[in-house]
Scaffold this motif. Structure first.
Motif, PDB file in Angstrom:
ATOM      1  N   VAL A 252       0.834  -1.206   0.000  1.00 49.99           N
ATOM      2  CA  VAL A 252       0.000   0.000   0.000  1.00 49.99           C
ATOM      3  C   VAL A 252       0.863   1.249   0.000  1.00 49.99           C
ATOM      4  CG1 VAL A 252      -1.837  -1.201   1.236  1.00 49.99           C
ATOM      5  CG2 VAL A 252      -0.124   0.076   2.534  1.00 49.99           C
ATOM      6  N   PRO A 253       0.282   2.398  -0.431  1.00 46.92           N
ATOM      7  CA  PRO A 253       0.986   3.669  -0.243  1.00 46.92           C
ATOM      8  C   PRO A 253       1.044   4.026   1.240  1.00 46.92           C
ATOM      9  CG  PRO A 253      -1.226   4.035  -1.114  1.00 46.92           C
ATOM     10  CD  PRO A 253      -0.999   2.559  -1.140  1.00 46.92           C
ATOM     11  N   PHE A 254       1.971   4.902   1.591  1.00 52.40           N
ATOM     12  CA  PHE A 254       2.183   5.262   2.994  1.00 52.40           C
ATOM     13  C   PHE A 254       0.892   5.709   3.666  1.00 52.40           C
ATOM     14  CE2 PHE A 254       3.337   8.198   6.397  1.00 52.40           C
ATOM     15  CZ  PHE A 254       4.330   7.495   7.071  1.00 52.40           C
ATOM     16  N   GLU A 255       0.047   6.407   2.910  1.00 57.68           N
ATOM     17  CA  GLU A 255      -1.173   6.976   3.481  1.00 57.68           C
ATOM     18  C   GLU A 255      -2.157   5.913   3.954  1.00 57.68           C
ATOM     19  OE1 GLU A 255       1.090   9.586   1.145  1.00 57.68           O
ATOM     20  OE2 GLU A 255       0.075   7.749   0.481  1.00 57.68           O
ATOM     21  N   LEU A 256      -2.011   4.666   3.512  1.00 54.13           N
ATOM     22  CA  LEU A 256      -2.953   3.616   3.902  1.00 54.13           C
ATOM     23  C   LEU A 256      -2.422   2.722   5.019  1.00 54.13           C
ATOM     24  CD1 LEU A 256      -4.467   2.430   0.475  1.00 54.13           C
ATOM     25  CD2 LEU A 256      -5.391   4.063   2.124  1.00 54.13           C
ATOM     26  N   LEU A 257      -1.282   3.066   5.593  1.00 55.71           N
ATOM     27  CA  LEU A 257      -0.754   2.246   6.676  1.00 55.71           C
ATOM     28  C   LEU A 257      -1.664   2.251   7.904  1.00 55.71           C
ATOM     29  CD1 LEU A 257       3.105   2.948   6.692  1.00 55.71           C
ATOM     30  CD2 LEU A 257       1.917   0.864   5.978  1.00 55.71           C
ATOM     31  N   VAL A 342      11.709  -2.602  14.452  1.00 59.27           N
ATOM     32  CA  VAL A 342      11.442  -1.504  15.377  1.00 59.27           C
ATOM     33  C   VAL A 342      10.093  -1.738  16.040  1.00 59.27           C
ATOM     34  CG1 VAL A 342      10.880   0.958  15.562  1.00 59.27           C
ATOM     35  CG2 VAL A 342      12.886   0.220  14.244  1.00 59.27           C
ATOM     36  N   LEU A 343      10.075  -1.702  17.356  1.00 57.72           N
ATOM     37  CA  LEU A 343       8.825  -1.729  18.111  1.00 57.72           C
ATOM     38  C   LEU A 343       8.506  -0.292  18.489  1.00 57.72           C
ATOM     39  CD1 LEU A 343       9.417  -4.785  20.497  1.00 57.72           C
ATOM     40  CD2 LEU A 343       8.604  -4.755  18.127  1.00 57.72           C
ATOM     41  N   ALA A 344       7.506   0.297  17.837  1.00 54.50           N
ATOM     42  CA  ALA A 344       7.198   1.717  18.007  1.00 54.50           C
ATOM     43  C   ALA A 344       6.240   1.911  19.174  1.00 54.50           C
ATOM     44  CB  ALA A 344       6.610   2.284  16.714  1.00 54.50           C
ATOM     45  N   GLU A 345       6.806   2.146  20.343  1.00 57.96           N
ATOM     46  CA  GLU A 345       6.000   2.430  21.535  1.00 57.96           C
ATOM     47  C   GLU A 345       5.769   3.937  21.618  1.00 57.96           C
ATOM     48  OE1 GLU A 345       7.966   0.817  24.938  1.00 57.96           O
ATOM     49  OE2 GLU A 345       7.663  -1.260  24.342  1.00 57.96           O
ATOM     50  N   VAL A 346       5.131   4.479  20.607  1.00 63.47           N
ATOM     51  CA  VAL A 346       4.997   5.930  20.489  1.00 63.47           C
ATOM     52  C   VAL A 346       3.530   6.333  20.533  1.00 63.47           C
ATOM     53  CG1 VAL A 346       7.140   6.145  19.168  1.00 63.47           C
ATOM     54  CG2 VAL A 346       4.976   5.814  17.956  1.00 63.47           C
ATOM     55  N   SER A 347       3.309   7.589  20.848  1.00 62.96           N
ATOM     56  CA  SER A 347       1.953   8.128  20.863  1.00 62.96           C
ATOM     57  C   SER A 347       1.442   8.302  19.443  1.00 62.96           C
ATOM     58  CB  SER A 347       1.937   9.466  21.603  1.00 62.96           C
ATOM     59  OG  SER A 347       2.811  10.382  20.965  1.00 62.96           O
ATOM     60  N   ALA A 348       0.141   8.449  19.322  1.00 59.93           N
ATOM     61  CA  ALA A 348      -0.472   8.580  17.997  1.00 59.93           C
ATOM     62  C   ALA A 348       0.069   9.788  17.244  1.00 59.93           C
ATOM     63  CB  ALA A 348      -1.993   8.669  18.141  1.00 59.93           C
ATOM     64  N   THR A 349       0.409  10.861  17.949  1.00 61.34           N
ATOM     65  CA  THR A 349       0.914  12.070  17.287  1.00 61.34           C
ATOM     66  C   THR A 349       2.331  11.898  16.750  1.00 61.34           C
ATOM     67  OG1 THR A 349       1.649  12.918  19.433  1.00 61.34           O
ATOM     68  CG2 THR A 349      -0.555  13.588  18.667  1.00 61.34           C
ATOM     69  N   ARG A 350       3.073  10.919  17.273  1.00 64.09           N
ATOM     70  CA  ARG A 350       4.449  10.682  16.809  1.00 64.09           C
ATOM     71  C   ARG A 350       4.558   9.495  15.849  1.00 64.09           C
ATOM     72  NH1 ARG A 350       8.632  12.943  19.894  1.00 64.09           N
ATOM     73  NH2 ARG A 350       7.904  14.927  20.741  1.00 64.09           N
ATOM     74  N   LEU A 351       3.465   8.785  15.637  1.00 66.51           N
ATOM     75  CA  LEU A 351       3.539   7.547  14.863  1.00 66.51           C
ATOM     76  C   LEU A 351       3.970   7.783  13.427  1.00 66.51           C
ATOM     77  CD1 LEU A 351       3.158   4.524  14.620  1.00 66.51           C
ATOM     78  CD2 LEU A 351       0.727   4.908  14.174  1.00 66.51           C
ATOM     79  N   GLN A 352       3.415   8.789  12.758  1.00 71.36           N
ATOM     80  CA  GLN A 352       3.770   9.020  11.360  1.00 71.36           C
ATOM     81  C   GLN A 352       5.251   9.341  11.223  1.00 71.36           C
ATOM     82  OE1 GLN A 352       1.043  11.319   8.994  1.00 71.36           O
ATOM     83  NE2 GLN A 352       2.663  12.099   7.674  1.00 71.36           N
ATOM     84  N   ASP A 353       5.783  10.176  12.125  1.00 73.39           N
ATOM     85  CA  ASP A 353       7.224  10.484  12.073  1.00 73.39           C
ATOM     86  C   ASP A 353       8.052   9.231  12.341  1.00 73.39           C
ATOM     87  OD1 ASP A 353       6.695  13.137  11.541  1.00 73.39           O
ATOM     88  OD2 ASP A 353       6.791  13.747  13.644  1.00 73.39           O
ATOM     89  N   ALA A 354       7.594   8.395  13.256  1.00 73.77           N
ATOM     90  CA  ALA A 354       8.329   7.160  13.562  1.00 73.77           C
ATOM     91  C   ALA A 354       8.358   6.239  12.354  1.00 73.77           C
ATOM     92  CB  ALA A 354       7.687   6.463  14.757  1.00 73.77           C
ATOM     93  N   LEU A 355       7.227   6.060  11.680  1.00 80.70           N
ATOM     94  CA  LEU A 355       7.182   5.173  10.514  1.00 80.70           C
ATOM     95  C   LEU A 355       7.990   5.743   9.357  1.00 80.70           C
ATOM     96  CD1 LEU A 355       3.448   4.001  10.584  1.00 80.70           C
ATOM     97  CD2 LEU A 355       5.481   2.755  11.317  1.00 80.70           C
ATOM     98  N   ASN A 356       7.993   7.066   9.201  1.00 85.01           N
ATOM     99  CA  ASN A 356       8.835   7.675   8.174  1.00 85.01           C
ATOM    100  C   ASN A 356      10.310   7.367   8.432  1.00 85.01           C
ATOM    101  OD1 ASN A 356       7.586   9.158   5.981  1.00 85.01           O
ATOM    102  ND2 ASN A 356       6.634  10.444   7.547  1.00 85.01           N
TER     103      ASN A 356
END
Length: 448
Positions: A252-257, A342-356
């Motif tokens: 999928v494109p990034f926007e559909l993750l 990577v186990l992303a134990e991040v808040s919803a507001t940081r998730l997109q930056d983490a996945l990038n």
């Protein structure tokens, strides 16, 4: 100059030997040269029923001729797929106790063989390096048949010259049946071009939206039809093996993750009743359009490390908290071959930056909790604790996370929490998985 035989370190093991093992016949998809390699090698093995009049076995060490020839075979070749499994299998076959931990000896193939040759099992006819090379030969038969041929020649000559005892066939590599579904955005809003493949040793095209892009709901229904079609075909053509689809991967494109594909209700139950996709199958997402530029080389390099090392290696996994998310996170994650997960134990507001950052660094595997951390999580909990599983070599820390088991483990966790009673109580659910194998990709042409 040839390689010199390394000195014995004096390590002697006294564990009972494993002298018999079930031979597995699994040559599906193996190149003809690989099959001939294995057949030729077997012709040089002694008969397992040799009587007491047979010549006495040689000491369990590689001789100088073997070391000289290994020098040409190994060179500066990077650790190939299955190196760690080959290392552990050598201990099993020779009856030696493996070292504590989940790591290979430091260095390349030469250092691994030096480590093995310095150890001695209870079989006086089995240098540990021989089953190690045997395992590598089996794995190389499909991906690198030329190297497999050279390894087979070394094995045949070494076994005949040093009177190596019978060797069982290494266990076959695990093979899974995966349905791949690719989505590309169409010019029409909220519609997508779709193509589906089945992979079981090679890619087979199942279905394509040739003229009309689909909404995600239409994609869901078509996926259900294709799953039923494939499962029915397996039942009719191979009822003995009971083969079925193991995993569904969404490209999928990034926007559909953020689409929770694993929770899609699929009309595949009795009389078309809906069943949760992630309860029946493993589910993963992938971002093929994000693996370009220098990122592609980083991605492949990390995957090669993952294939060669233990899936419980203590450096394989990086736990990512909120405070580490920054504009240089991708650079830090790509600095070395590990981490591969990577186990992303991040808040919803940081998730997109983490996945990038994960994608910028070429990290092939990631897990995150949809919606961010649970409100009712207790101190000290997190993805690391939720995904740690017991194992023979688990040390109680992050090495207890078996990366290879993650697709299966996440499905098990979905089944455990299917009633939804604890959806916001812990890190176990709902979880998303990025699983991106560069060696298993369908054609990359545009679907539009």
């Amino acid at each position: 100059m040839g390689w010199k035989q390394p000195p014995r370190t004096g390590i002697t093991e006294t564990t009972e030997a494993t002298e018999t093992g079930e031979a597995h016949a699994d040559n599906g998809g193996v190149a003809n040269s690989g099959v001939l390699v294995i057949k030729e090698f077997h012709q040089h093995l002694p008969e397992s029923g040799a009587g007491p009049a047979s010549p006495p076995p040689a000491a369990p060490r590689l001789d100088q001729v073997a070391w000289d020839r290994l020098g040409a075979l190994f060179g500066d070749r990077p650790l190939p797929e299955g190196t760690y499994e080959a290392y552990r299998w050598a201990f099993e076959i020779s009856g030696a106790v493996p070292p504590v931990g989940d790591s290979l000896p430091s260095g390349g193939l030469t250092e691994v063989v030096k480590d093995l040759d310095a150890r001695q099992g209870v079989r006086p006819d089995m240098p540990l390096a021989v089953p190690f090379v045997r395992y590598l030969m089996e794995r190389a038969a499909t991906r690198d048949p030329g190297w497999a041929t050279e390894l087979a020649g070394w094995l045949a000559a070494t076994c005949e010259r040093t009177r190596v005892g019978p060797l069982p066939t290494p266990p076959p590599a695990e093979r899974q049946v995966v349905l791949h579904l690719r989505l590309e955005p169409a010019q029409t809003e909220d519609r997508h071009w779709v193509r589906m493949w089945l992979h079981r040793g090679g890619f087979e095209t199942l279905w394509e939206s040739e003229a009309t892009p689909l909404t995600l709901d239409e994609v869901r229904r078509e996926l259900g039809r294709q799953l039923l079609r494939v499962e029915r075909r397996f039942s009719e053509t191979d009822p003995v093996a009971c083969r079925r689809v193991d995993r569904v991967e969404f490209h999928v494109p990034f926007e559909l993750l953020d689409v929770d594909f694993e929770n899609w209700p699929m009309p595949i139950g009795r009389r078309g009743a809906p069943r949760g996709l992630g309860l029946i199958y493993q589910v993963a997402v992938r971002c093929p359009d994000e693996r370009d530029g220098v990122t592609e080389a980083l991605w492949r390099q990390k995957w090669r490390w993952y294939q060669a090392q233990s899936s419980r290696h203590p450096r394989a996994v990086h736990v990512l908290p909120d405070h580490e998310v920054s504009h240089v996170l991708g650079d830090r994650l790509q600095a070395d071959q590990p981490p591969v997960c990577v186990l992303a134990e991040v808040s919803a507001t940081r998730l997109q930056d983490a996945l990038n950052a994960v994608l910028d660094a070429g990290v092939p595997i990631a897990v995150w909790r949809r919606g961010g951390p649970p409100r009712a999580a207790r101190p000290g909990e997190g993805l690391s604790a939720a995904l740690t599983t017991p194992g023979p070599d688990a040390t109680g820390d992050e090495s207890g996370i078996d990366v290879r088991r993650l697709p299966k483990l996440l499905r098990e966790l979905r089944l455990e929490h299917a009633d939804g009673a604890e959806d916001d109580q812990g890190w176990h659910h709902p979880l998303a998985l990025l699983w991106d194998d560069p060696d298993c990709r369908p054609l990359s042409r545009s679907l539009s």
